[in-house]
Design a protein around this motif. Sequence first.
Motif, mmCIF file in Angstrom:
data_model
loop_
_atom_site.group_PDB
_atom_site.id
_atom_site.type_symbol
_atom_site.label_atom_id
_atom_site.label_comp_id
_atom_site.label_asym_id
_atom_site.label_seq_id
_atom_site.Cartn_x
_atom_site.Cartn_y
_atom_site.Cartn_z
ATOM 1 N N GLU A 5 0.818 -1.205 0.000
ATOM 2 C CA GLU A 5 0.000 0.000 0.000
ATOM 3 C C GLU A 5 0.855 1.260 0.000
ATOM 4 N N LEU A 6 2.127 1.119 0.377
ATOM 5 C CA LEU A 6 3.017 2.269 0.374
ATOM 6 C C LEU A 6 3.728 2.441 -0.959
ATOM 7 N N ALA A 7 3.605 1.462 -1.856
ATOM 8 C CA ALA A 7 4.234 1.598 -3.161
ATOM 9 C C ALA A 7 3.744 2.902 -3.773
ATOM 10 N N GLY A 8 4.644 3.662 -4.286
ATOM 11 C CA GLY A 8 4.286 4.975 -4.791
ATOM 12 C C GLY A 8 4.164 5.978 -3.660
ATOM 13 N N ALA A 9 4.725 5.643 -2.491
ATOM 14 C CA ALA A 9 4.684 6.563 -1.357
ATOM 15 C C ALA A 9 5.679 7.678 -1.588
ATOM 16 N N GLY A 10 6.053 7.836 -2.823
ATOM 17 C CA GLY A 10 7.053 8.811 -3.170
ATOM 18 C C GLY A 10 6.565 10.234 -3.102
ATOM 19 N N LYS A 11 7.043 10.991 -4.029
ATOM 20 C CA LYS A 11 6.874 12.434 -4.014
ATOM 21 C C LYS A 11 5.425 12.885 -3.940
ATOM 22 N N SER A 12 4.532 12.287 -4.720
ATOM 23 C CA SER A 12 3.159 12.772 -4.762
ATOM 24 C C SER A 12 2.428 12.536 -3.438
ATOM 25 N N ARG A 13 2.632 11.394 -2.793
ATOM 26 C CA ARG A 13 1.963 11.133 -1.520
ATOM 27 C C ARG A 13 2.511 12.047 -0.434
ATOM 28 N N LYS A 51 -6.457 9.945 7.250
ATOM 29 C CA LYS A 51 -7.565 9.778 6.315
ATOM 30 C C LYS A 51 -7.135 10.118 4.891
ATOM 31 N N GLU A 52 -6.323 11.169 4.751
ATOM 32 C CA GLU A 52 -5.819 11.537 3.417
ATOM 33 C C GLU A 52 -4.941 10.425 2.850
ATOM 34 N N ASN A 53 -4.105 9.836 3.680
ATOM 35 C CA ASN A 53 -3.257 8.746 3.216
ATOM 36 C C ASN A 53 -4.099 7.557 2.764
ATOM 37 N N LEU A 54 -5.153 7.235 3.511
ATOM 38 C CA LEU A 54 -6.031 6.141 3.098
ATOM 39 C C LEU A 54 -6.721 6.471 1.776
ATOM 40 N N ARG A 55 -7.141 7.733 1.626
ATOM 41 C CA ARG A 55 -7.768 8.149 0.368
ATOM 42 C C ARG A 55 -6.784 7.974 -0.784
ATOM 43 N N LEU A 56 -5.534 8.370 -0.576
ATOM 44 C CA LEU A 56 -4.508 8.225 -1.613
ATOM 45 C C LEU A 56 -4.207 6.756 -1.910
ATOM 46 N N SER A 57 -4.464 5.897 -0.923
ATOM 47 C CA SER A 57 -4.251 4.457 -1.101
ATOM 48 C C SER A 57 -5.423 3.784 -1.797
ATOM 49 N N SER A 90 6.803 14.006 12.420
ATOM 50 C CA SER A 90 5.938 13.159 13.237
ATOM 51 C C SER A 90 4.577 12.988 12.569
ATOM 52 N N PHE A 91 4.051 14.074 12.033
ATOM 53 C CA PHE A 91 2.781 14.027 11.299
ATOM 54 C C PHE A 91 2.882 13.067 10.115
ATOM 55 N N LEU A 92 3.947 13.199 9.332
ATOM 56 C CA LEU A 92 4.128 12.374 8.131
ATOM 57 C C LEU A 92 4.178 10.891 8.480
ATOM 58 N N VAL A 93 5.073 10.527 9.385
ATOM 59 C CA VAL A 93 5.253 9.110 9.706
ATOM 60 C C VAL A 93 3.999 8.542 10.352
ATOM 61 N N THR A 94 3.371 9.277 11.270
ATOM 62 C CA THR A 94 2.176 8.771 11.935
ATOM 63 C C THR A 94 1.005 8.656 10.966
ATOM 64 N N SER A 95 0.891 9.595 10.032
ATOM 65 C CA SER A 95 -0.193 9.528 9.044
ATOM 66 C C SER A 95 -0.046 8.308 8.147
ATOM 67 N N MET A 96 1.190 7.974 7.789
ATOM 68 C CA MET A 96 1.420 6.866 6.865
ATOM 69 C C MET A 96 1.562 5.522 7.569
ATOM 70 N N LEU A 97 2.079 5.546 8.781
ATOM 71 C CA LEU A 97 2.363 4.307 9.508
ATOM 72 C C LEU A 97 1.777 4.409 10.913
ATOM 73 N N PRO A 98 0.469 4.269 11.047
ATOM 74 C CA PRO A 98 -0.160 4.511 12.342
ATOM 75 C C PRO A 98 0.292 3.578 13.456
ATOM 76 N N GLN A 99 0.929 2.476 13.127
ATOM 77 C CA GLN A 99 1.389 1.553 14.153
ATOM 78 C C GLN A 99 2.703 1.998 14.794
ATOM 79 N N CYS A 100 3.368 2.997 14.226
ATOM 80 C CA CYS A 100 4.664 3.444 14.724
ATOM 81 C C CYS A 100 4.512 4.593 15.711
ATOM 82 N N SER A 101 5.348 4.574 16.728
ATOM 83 C CA SER A 101 5.472 5.717 17.618
ATOM 84 C C SER A 101 6.665 6.529 17.132
#
Length: 190
Positions: A5-13, A51-57, A90-101
Amino acid sequence: LATAELAGAGKSRVAALRAQFDKPDPATAGAAGEGTAPSKAHKKAVIAGYKENLRLSGEAGPIRRPPEFWAELQSRCDTTGGGGLVAWESFLVTSMLPQCSVSAPDVARLKEEFIYYDKNRSGFLELAELKAVVSQVNGKPAENQEVVEKMRQYGDTRDGRNAMSCDQFLVMAYQWRNGTMPPRRPSVGS
């Protein structure tokens, strides 16, 4: 989220999440009702980022989670400095990887690692530089295919660019190693 689901997690995401983070905060609105783009956002903003990350996914429709999920998600953000404010990383990583602290010291250390491996000081890791990172983490010379796959999953490969920004590197490090990297060993991958 799964790696696929992170494939393409590049520049546009990352750019879309940055736009979400930079939305003016109504709480800081001036007399004209205009907010200012923050250098930090309230930890509640991570819900919108998630929510935005899920929408992009590709997840369609309303995003419904129990209240405990949202509270836990917000608790994973580093609010060092108080006021419930979180930094972009912190916003970026938590938005994309909610399981990470996410902690500010880990982010600072990973940024230092990024700078160390960005040998040509371009602000991006190219394939050869990423290979040194992968070799370091694996403790042995990296296979070219593994490096190319990491770049495909996390970097910007459009138009043959093959470059990874520091933001993309942070997401990769948290996804791959939950924010940890072993100490550098110059003999491996140098």
